[in-house]
Scaffold this motif. Sequence first.
Motif, mmCIF file in Angstrom:
data_model
loop_
_atom_site.group_PDB
_atom_site.id
_atom_site.type_symbol
_atom_site.label_atom_id
_atom_site.label_comp_id
_atom_site.label_asym_id
_atom_site.label_seq_id
_atom_site.Cartn_x
_atom_site.Cartn_y
_atom_site.Cartn_z
ATOM 1 N N LEU A 13 3.830 -5.921 -4.522
ATOM 2 C CA LEU A 13 3.257 -5.964 -3.172
ATOM 3 C C LEU A 13 2.015 -6.847 -3.129
ATOM 4 C CD1 LEU A 13 3.515 -2.360 -1.775
ATOM 5 C CD2 LEU A 13 4.659 -4.420 -1.021
ATOM 6 N N PHE A 14 1.331 -6.849 -4.230
ATOM 7 C CA PHE A 14 0.102 -7.615 -4.354
ATOM 8 C C PHE A 14 0.279 -9.063 -3.918
ATOM 9 C CE2 PHE A 14 -3.677 -8.970 -6.638
ATOM 10 C CZ PHE A 14 -4.457 -7.851 -6.541
ATOM 11 N N SER A 15 1.397 -9.663 -4.342
ATOM 12 C CA SER A 15 1.548 -11.082 -4.048
ATOM 13 C C SER A 15 1.790 -11.324 -2.562
ATOM 14 C CB SER A 15 2.668 -11.698 -4.882
ATOM 15 O OG SER A 15 3.889 -11.201 -4.447
ATOM 16 N N ILE A 26 -7.290 -1.979 -0.469
ATOM 17 C CA ILE A 26 -5.869 -1.648 -0.365
ATOM 18 C C ILE A 26 -5.384 -1.022 -1.672
ATOM 19 C CG2 ILE A 26 -3.551 -2.597 -0.065
ATOM 20 C CD1 ILE A 26 -4.802 -4.784 1.642
ATOM 21 N N LEU A 27 -5.805 -1.605 -2.789
ATOM 22 C CA LEU A 27 -5.401 -1.057 -4.080
ATOM 23 C C LEU A 27 -5.925 0.363 -4.242
ATOM 24 C CD1 LEU A 27 -5.759 -4.025 -6.575
ATOM 25 C CD2 LEU A 27 -3.687 -2.961 -5.679
ATOM 26 N N ALA A 28 -7.188 0.575 -3.829
ATOM 27 C CA ALA A 28 -7.756 1.912 -3.929
ATOM 28 C C ALA A 28 -6.947 2.882 -3.085
ATOM 29 C CB ALA A 28 -9.217 1.891 -3.481
ATOM 30 N N ILE A 46 -2.966 7.397 -2.727
ATOM 31 C CA ILE A 46 -1.662 7.927 -2.308
ATOM 32 C C ILE A 46 -0.823 8.304 -3.519
ATOM 33 C CG2 ILE A 46 0.514 7.307 -1.177
ATOM 34 C CD1 ILE A 46 -1.114 5.517 0.684
ATOM 35 N N TYR A 47 -0.855 7.439 -4.519
ATOM 36 C CA TYR A 47 -0.085 7.650 -5.737
ATOM 37 C C TYR A 47 -0.529 8.933 -6.436
ATOM 38 C CZ TYR A 47 1.574 6.671 -10.486
ATOM 39 O OH TYR A 47 2.161 6.741 -11.702
ATOM 40 N N THR A 48 -1.863 9.108 -6.534
ATOM 41 C CA THR A 48 -2.384 10.317 -7.189
ATOM 42 C C THR A 48 -1.989 11.558 -6.407
ATOM 43 O OG1 THR A 48 -4.296 8.889 -7.436
ATOM 44 C CG2 THR A 48 -4.434 11.058 -8.438
ATOM 45 N N LEU A 49 -2.121 11.491 -5.081
ATOM 46 C CA LEU A 49 -1.763 12.640 -4.250
ATOM 47 C C LEU A 49 -0.307 13.022 -4.469
ATOM 48 C CD1 LEU A 49 -3.549 12.038 -0.839
ATOM 49 C CD2 LEU A 49 -4.053 13.737 -2.589
ATOM 50 N N GLN A 50 0.554 11.989 -4.533
ATOM 51 C CA GLN A 50 1.985 12.245 -4.749
ATOM 52 C C GLN A 50 2.196 12.971 -6.070
ATOM 53 O OE1 GLN A 50 3.756 8.397 -4.465
ATOM 54 N NE2 GLN A 50 4.533 8.756 -2.399
ATOM 55 N N LYS A 87 6.761 2.002 -13.363
ATOM 56 C CA LYS A 87 7.400 1.385 -12.194
ATOM 57 C C LYS A 87 6.482 1.359 -10.970
ATOM 58 C CE LYS A 87 12.180 2.218 -13.360
ATOM 59 N NZ LYS A 87 13.347 3.050 -13.103
ATOM 60 N N GLN A 88 5.704 2.432 -10.813
ATOM 61 C CA GLN A 88 4.798 2.478 -9.654
ATOM 62 C C GLN A 88 3.824 1.307 -9.695
ATOM 63 O OE1 GLN A 88 4.292 4.530 -7.090
ATOM 64 N NE2 GLN A 88 5.506 6.356 -7.476
ATOM 65 N N ALA A 89 3.263 1.095 -10.879
ATOM 66 C CA ALA A 89 2.303 0.000 -11.026
ATOM 67 C C ALA A 89 2.998 -1.341 -10.790
ATOM 68 C CB ALA A 89 1.689 0.028 -12.415
ATOM 69 N N LEU A 90 4.239 -1.417 -11.246
ATOM 70 C CA LEU A 90 5.001 -2.646 -11.058
ATOM 71 C C LEU A 90 5.190 -2.926 -9.567
ATOM 72 C CD1 LEU A 90 6.264 -4.459 -13.259
ATOM 73 C CD2 LEU A 90 8.453 -3.449 -12.680
ATOM 74 N N GLN A 91 5.531 -1.867 -8.839
ATOM 75 C CA GLN A 91 5.737 -2.015 -7.397
ATOM 76 C C GLN A 91 4.461 -2.491 -6.712
ATOM 77 O OE1 GLN A 91 8.376 0.318 -5.414
ATOM 78 N NE2 GLN A 91 7.196 0.672 -3.576
ATOM 79 N N MET A 92 3.328 -1.918 -7.143
ATOM 80 C CA MET A 92 2.045 -2.332 -6.579
ATOM 81 C C MET A 92 1.802 -3.808 -6.854
ATOM 82 S SD MET A 92 -1.115 0.157 -7.052
ATOM 83 C CE MET A 92 -1.086 1.844 -6.566
#
Lengths: 583, 353
Positions: A122-124, A562-564, A569-573, A114-119
Motif C-alpha cells: 500500500l505504501f507505494s 498513516i503507518l501509525a 488497527i493491526y494491533t487492535l485486530q 503478510k500484514q507487513a507485506l500488505q502495508m
Amino acid sequence: MNTNPQTIQSKRDGVEAGAGLFFFLFAAAKKCALLLPVAVLALFFALPVVKLIVLSMQHDSGFTFAHYADLLQEPRTWKTLKDTAAIVIGSSLLAVILGAVTAWFVAYTDLKYKQALQMAILFSYMIPSYVLTISWTSLMGTQGPAAYLLHLVDPNAKPWSMYSYGGIIFMMGIHHFPLVYLLSVDVFRKVPRDLEWASRAGGAGKVKTFFLVTLPIALPGLAGGGLLAFLAGLDNFGIPAFLGIPAHISVLSTLIYEQIIGFGPSAFSKGAALSVVLVLFAAAGAMLQWLLVRKNNPFDAGVPDDSPRYFLGPYRTLVSLLLWGFLAVITVVPSLSMLAVSLKKAYGVPFTLPNLTLDHYQYILFESTKVWRSMQNSFLLAAVTLGICFAFGTWIAYVRVRRPSWLAKTAEIVIALPFTLPGIVFGLAMIFVWMEPVPGWNPGIYGSMQILFIAYVCRFLILQVRSGISAFMQIDVSMEEAAHIFGADRRRKWLRILLPLLAPGLLGGGILVFLTALTELTVSAILWSAGSQTIGVTVYGFEQAGDTMYSTALSSLVIALILAGMAVIYTLQKVQAKRGVRS
Amino acid sequence: MMKKEALIAGFAALLVLSGCGSQDKPASTQTAGNQSAAGGATKEASAPISGKLVFYTSQPEEDATKLTGAFNKKYPDVKVETFRSGTEEVAAKIQAENKAGKVQADVLLLADSVTFEGLKKQNLLLSYKSPQLDKIPKTLVDPDGMYSGTKVMATVLAVNTQKVKTPPTSWKALSSAESKGAAIMPSPLYSGAAAYNVGVLTRTDGFGWDFFKGLKDSGISVVQGNGAVLKAVAAGEKSYGMVVDYLVAREKAKGSPVEPVYPSEGVPVITEPIGIMKDTANDKAAKAFVDFVLSEDGQKLASDIGYTPIREGVQAPKGLKSLSEFKVISSDITKLTEAREADKKEFTQLFGQ
C-alpha cells in the motif's frame, strides 16, 4: 348501525380505492426508489460531463464540430493518442502482473509477515507520484547511485533513462499495482480449494491448474483492478508531465492541461473536446473489462481461506527476500530519499551530519498554522468520503452484480467518468455545474468546503464500486437464498451473512478511497477556498514557493501518520483475536 | 512558473457563507469605478473602507499572508479572502467562473502580463489608474490602467558553483560546448514566465529562433517549471539553468551551491501584475488594496519578503539586483499576447513532439 348496502358498497369502494391508491403509491415509490438514484447519478456524475460535451461544441455562433475537426487534423493529436494508448495499456498490464503476483504470494503461500507485506504494498500507492518520480530520476540519473554501480562494471555504461516511454510505463505500473493487489488478494483467497484439488486429481499439473482453475476464478478481481489502473493511468498528470516533457512525449492528460492553460479563445473548448476523447478511451477500457468477465460465473466460494496452500519450503527465504527486495526498491528507496531531503538544511547540500536539521519539522509542526488546518480538513474529507462511498458504493455494486441491467452498467460507466477525467478538467466542470446550479443563483456551495465533499465523493466512488463488484462476484446468490429460506430479514441478511463475507474486499476499497482522498491534489487545487485547504494543496504550495524541504517534511509526516494508524488497527485486530481465543 | 500560496487560517469560520455574500452589492458600485480613479486617495480618508474582498493570486502562500496581513493593519475592516494556486490554475478557474456566470474574484495578482492582456481582451478587467503609479516605471504599467506590475522578476542564468568555476557573462553559455547536456530550462507550454521568455528572446536581435535551435542542438533539457530547473541546478544534476532570479537568491541564502548570473545582453523580466475584475462587488476595497501594494509600504514589504520591488526608491533585497542595475530585454506585449499560441507551436515543432 348502518346497513344500507349502498353505503357498504361505497365504503368498499373507498377501501378499494384506498388500496388502489396505496398500491399505486407503492408502485410509484418503487419507481421513485429507482428514479432517485438515477437522478442523483445524472446530477452529480453525468451533468459535469454533459457540460463538457456542450462546451466542446460551443462556438460564438451556436454549435460546431470545428474543435474536433481542428484537433483531428493535427498530427500531434494522433501521436498523442497513440502514445496514450501505449503508455496506459502498458502500465495497466505491468500493474496487473505485479498486482497478481504479489496477491497470489500473499494469498496462497506460507510467506511470513503478510500484514507487513500488505502495508509495504500500500505504501507505494501512498507516496505522492511526484515524490516517486523525483526520487527515481535522481536514482537513475547520470550521476545517481545506479550510474555509480554501473560504472563499477563498465565505465561507459549509462543507466536506463527514466525520461522515456519505458520510464513512464514503469513509474505508472509501480504506482498503480496496489490497486490491482487490493482488488484481487481477497479474490485469490476465496478460490475454492476443492476445485483445485479436483483439477490436480484429474491429472492437471500445478501450472495447468493455475491457468485453468485459479486464474479464471480470480479474473473479476484482476480485471477490476486492471480497469482501475487503466483509468488511473489515463487521469495521471504528474508522471507524464515530469518524465514526458523532457522526452517530448505527451499523453491526453498533459495535452489537455496545455490546451486549458493555453488561454486562447478556443482553449477551453479544445480542452473539453480532448476530454471527451479521453472519456471515450475510458469507456473502451470498461467495455474490454466487461468482455473479459462476461462469461464468468460466481463460484460457490464464499469463505476466504487464509491458510497457505503452497508451502515454499526451502524457497521460502529466497521468495521472501525477492518480494521484500522488490518492495524495498520501489517504495523504501523513494521514501528514504524524500526523508533525506526533508532533513537537509538546503536543497543540494550533501547528506552529512552538519547539514542535517529538524527545523523543517519544527516549522510545519509548531509554527505553521495552516499545516494542522489542512490535516484536519483532509482527514475529515477522507473520512466523510469514505463513509458515503462505502454505503453508496456497496449498494451500487450489489445492484450491479445481482440485477445487471443496462441501467446498472451505464451507472457504472457514469460513476467512472469523474475518476477518469484529469483533475483540472473535473475541477473546472464542477465549477460549471455548482457555482450557479440555476443561472443567477449561487447557493454558496462553490467557495466553501462543501464543493470538495461533492467532488471527492464523485471522483472516488468508483474505487468502492469496483472493489464491491469484485467482492460480490465471488459470492453465489445461493448464500442469500439460504438466508431468506431460514427466515433472515434484509437487515440480518446484510449484517450476518453478506457483510462479514464481503468485509475484506470492501475494506480494501475503503482503504483506497481513504488514501486517495487524503492526498488528493489536482481537483482541490482548483476548488479549495479560504479555510478548506487540504494536505495536497499545502504540499503543492510549499513546492511552488520553492520550499521543497517543507513539502517533503509534510509528506513524510503524513506517511508516518498513516503507518501509525495502520499499526494501531493491526494491533487492535490482534488483541481482539486473542480475546476471541480466550473466551 | 513561480507560484504561490495563499490562505489565512483565521478566515476559516467565514467560509460557509462566502459564496453568497458577493452578490449583495449589485451593479451600482461598478459605475463608480472610473470616477474614483482620479480621486481615490482623497476618498480613502473620508469613508471607512470595509466589506469582503476576494483575492486570487499565484504568490506563495506565506507571501500572500504577509501582504494581506499588512493591508489589514491599515484597513482592519476589510475581510480579505485569498485563493492561491498556480497561475495556470487561477487563470483557468477565472475562465470557468466567467463561463458559469460571474467571476468571483475582486482583485487578481498573477505572474505575468500576458495573462492580464488576455483578460483585458475579454473585457473582464476594470480600469483603475492608482495615484501610486507616478513612481512606477511607465513601461511596466498598462496604458489603459487595466493592470500594473508589482515587482520585478528577472529570468537569469543560474549556475551550480561546484560545477562551474568561472561564471559566464552571456546567454550564449547555454549553447556552448561546455554546457552540452548540462543545461536546463522550463517549458513554455507549462510555465507562463517561460512562454514570455521565449516570446521576448525570439524577437530580440542576436537571439531569435536560432538561439533556441542552438539550445536544442546542445541538448538542453526542457522541464515543467522554474522550481524543477532550480532543483536540477542546485542538486548538481545540471550545471546551468534558465530560471527566475529570486528563487536562486532564496536557495543560495539557505546554503545551496547556486549563483544567479545577469548576462550582459540583458534579461527578460516579468512583473507579477495586479488588476481589478470588472464585476467586483467591492471596488473601494479593491482600489485600496491595489494602492497599498504599489505604495512605499507595500513595496518595502515585497523587498523584505525577498523580491525586487518595482517602485523607484525602494531597495532590492540582498542577493538581488535592482531594476536600475541590469538591462531589461522586452518586447511589445500586445504582439506577444497575439503570437503566444504561434510561439508555443513553433517551440513544439523545434523541440519535436
